[in-house]
Design an enzyme around this catalytic site. Structure first.
Site, short mmCIF file in Angstrom:
data_model
loop_
_atom_site.label_atom_id
_atom_site.label_comp_id
_atom_site.label_asym_id
_atom_site.label_seq_id
_atom_site.Cartn_x
_atom_site.Cartn_y
_atom_site.Cartn_z
N LEU A 84 -3.64 -6.67 13.28
CA LEU A 84 -5.07 -6.50 13.03
C LEU A 84 -5.50 -5.04 13.09
CD1 LEU A 84 -6.30 -9.60 15.07
CD2 LEU A 84 -5.95 -9.42 12.60
N ASP A 115 0.81 -1.23 0.00
CA ASP A 115 0.00 0.00 0.00
C ASP A 115 0.84 1.26 0.00
OD1 ASP A 115 0.76 -0.64 2.64
OD2 ASP A 115 -1.00 0.33 3.51
N ASP A 171 -4.63 0.27 6.25
CA ASP A 171 -5.22 0.00 7.56
C ASP A 171 -6.34 0.97 7.89
OD1 ASP A 171 -3.36 -1.98 7.67
OD2 ASP A 171 -2.14 -1.07 9.24
#
Length: 343
Positions: A109, A30, A156
């Site tokens: 996460l 990304d 994210d």
């Protein structure tokens, strides 16, 4: 458990939450304009805020049972930069009481992105800020860059701000175009915490970003997104070639995963882990062990590390209805106290 009211003695003025995310394919692409394929997880972080009429922010984390005090306009330490960065970028010049609670596990996460997006949503509500969900995500990225010290990409925060738990979200991180993609039929996602902690700012994350930026410069391209043939990397120094090869092949894996059946998608996940382990070198021996156990299970189509690496979580694609049993069997072999399935 405590609450905003028990800590601060009054009700909050605004409350918002945001989910963590797990990335199925597209790791470390990304910040090179690549493609990513995350999904939101059920676990969320909630942030409540209220003005306190002072020149000091009072920040309380219910999870760590810590209260930090930071002068307005300053950054602070510990978990404070994630919040003071949001406050400073939103132009908050008055003291705020901030209460944070959540159940997004740390390590792969996007617990930090969930915290930033939740805080920015609460501030958007409180002050009526003209931030759509994409602009809000980009402000979260700015917090990481300017206040936390992690030169992350946009995945994210975009996933935390825009994804849901029922589909994968294909994001073109160059254009920010995105669309929902269904999960492979007959499969479900399994996430397991390896139990290996990691901290991005103290790891090789920023180093990896610098390496692929140098590779792009040597190749004469804006970003490695512009390279589709690995043969074009042959002239690079060996270390930079390995780093760039991961990004180029990972972009190809994301595109190949669109519409793939569960078996094919699982093989792409396996190849992704090999690339992250060998070319990008961001895995960890215990993570590799857990991934190998998952890959060997008959009800697992594929598995890989997820997130920035150096520890953290792993993600697997399991046969529908079999994820819990597969996790139990794998964790028994892994034999690590404290490692847990993320429900």
């Amino acid at each position: 458990m405590s609450s905003f009211e028990t800590i601060f003695g009054r009700a909050p003025e605004a409350t918002a939450s945001a989910p963590g995310r797990v990335n199925l394919l597209g790791e470390h692409t990304d910040y090179q304009g690549g493609f990513v394929l995350p999904t939101a997880i059920p676990q969320r972080t909630t942030v409540s805020v209220a003005r306190n009429g002072s020149a000091e922010h009072v920040l309380h984390s219910a999870n760590s049972h810590k209260t930090l005090r930071v002068t307005v306009g300053e950054v602070g330490t510990d978990f404070a930069p994630y919040l003071t960065g949001c406050l400073n970028l939103c132009g908050v010049q008055e003291g705020m009481d901030v209460y944070v609670q959540g159940n997004v596990p740390s390590g792969g996460l996007s617990s930090s992105a969930a915290l930033e997006v939740a805080a920015l949503r609460a501030l958007r509500t409180l002050y009526g800020l003209a931030l759509d969900d994409v602009a809000l995500a980009l402000r979260g990225v700015q917090v990481e860059h300017e206040f936390v010290g992690v030169q992350c990409g946009v995945m994210d925060q975009m996933a935390s701000s825009l994804a849901d738990t029922t589909t994968m979200l294909l994001i073109d991180t160059r254009s920010l175009e995105r669309r929902a993609v269904p999960f492979p039929e007959g499969a479900e996602v399994l996430v397991i915490d390896s139990g290996v902690p990691r901290r991005l700012a103290e790891s090789g994350y920023n180093e990896r970003r610098a390496q692929v930026e140098e590779a792009s410069r040597l190749l004469g391209v804006t970003e490695l997104r512009d390279v589709t043939d690995v043969a074009a990397l042959d002239g690079l120094p060996e270390l930079l070639k390995k780093r760039a090869r991961h990004v180029v092949t990972e972009n190809a894996r994301v595109l190949a995963g669109l519409g793939a059946d569960a078996a094919a998608f699982g093989q792409l996940m396996n190849a992704s882990h090999t690339s992250l382990r060998d070319d990008y070198e961001v895995s960890h021996p215990q993570v590799d062990t857990l991934v190998a156990l998952l890959q060997a299970h008959p009800d697992i189509f594929g598995a890989r590390m997820t997130g920035a690496g150096f520890g953290g979580a792993v993600v697997a694609l399991a046969r529908a209805g079999q994820a819990a049993a597969a996790a139990q069997a794998v964790l028994a072999s892994y034999g690590a106290d404290g490692r847990r399935v993320v429900p």
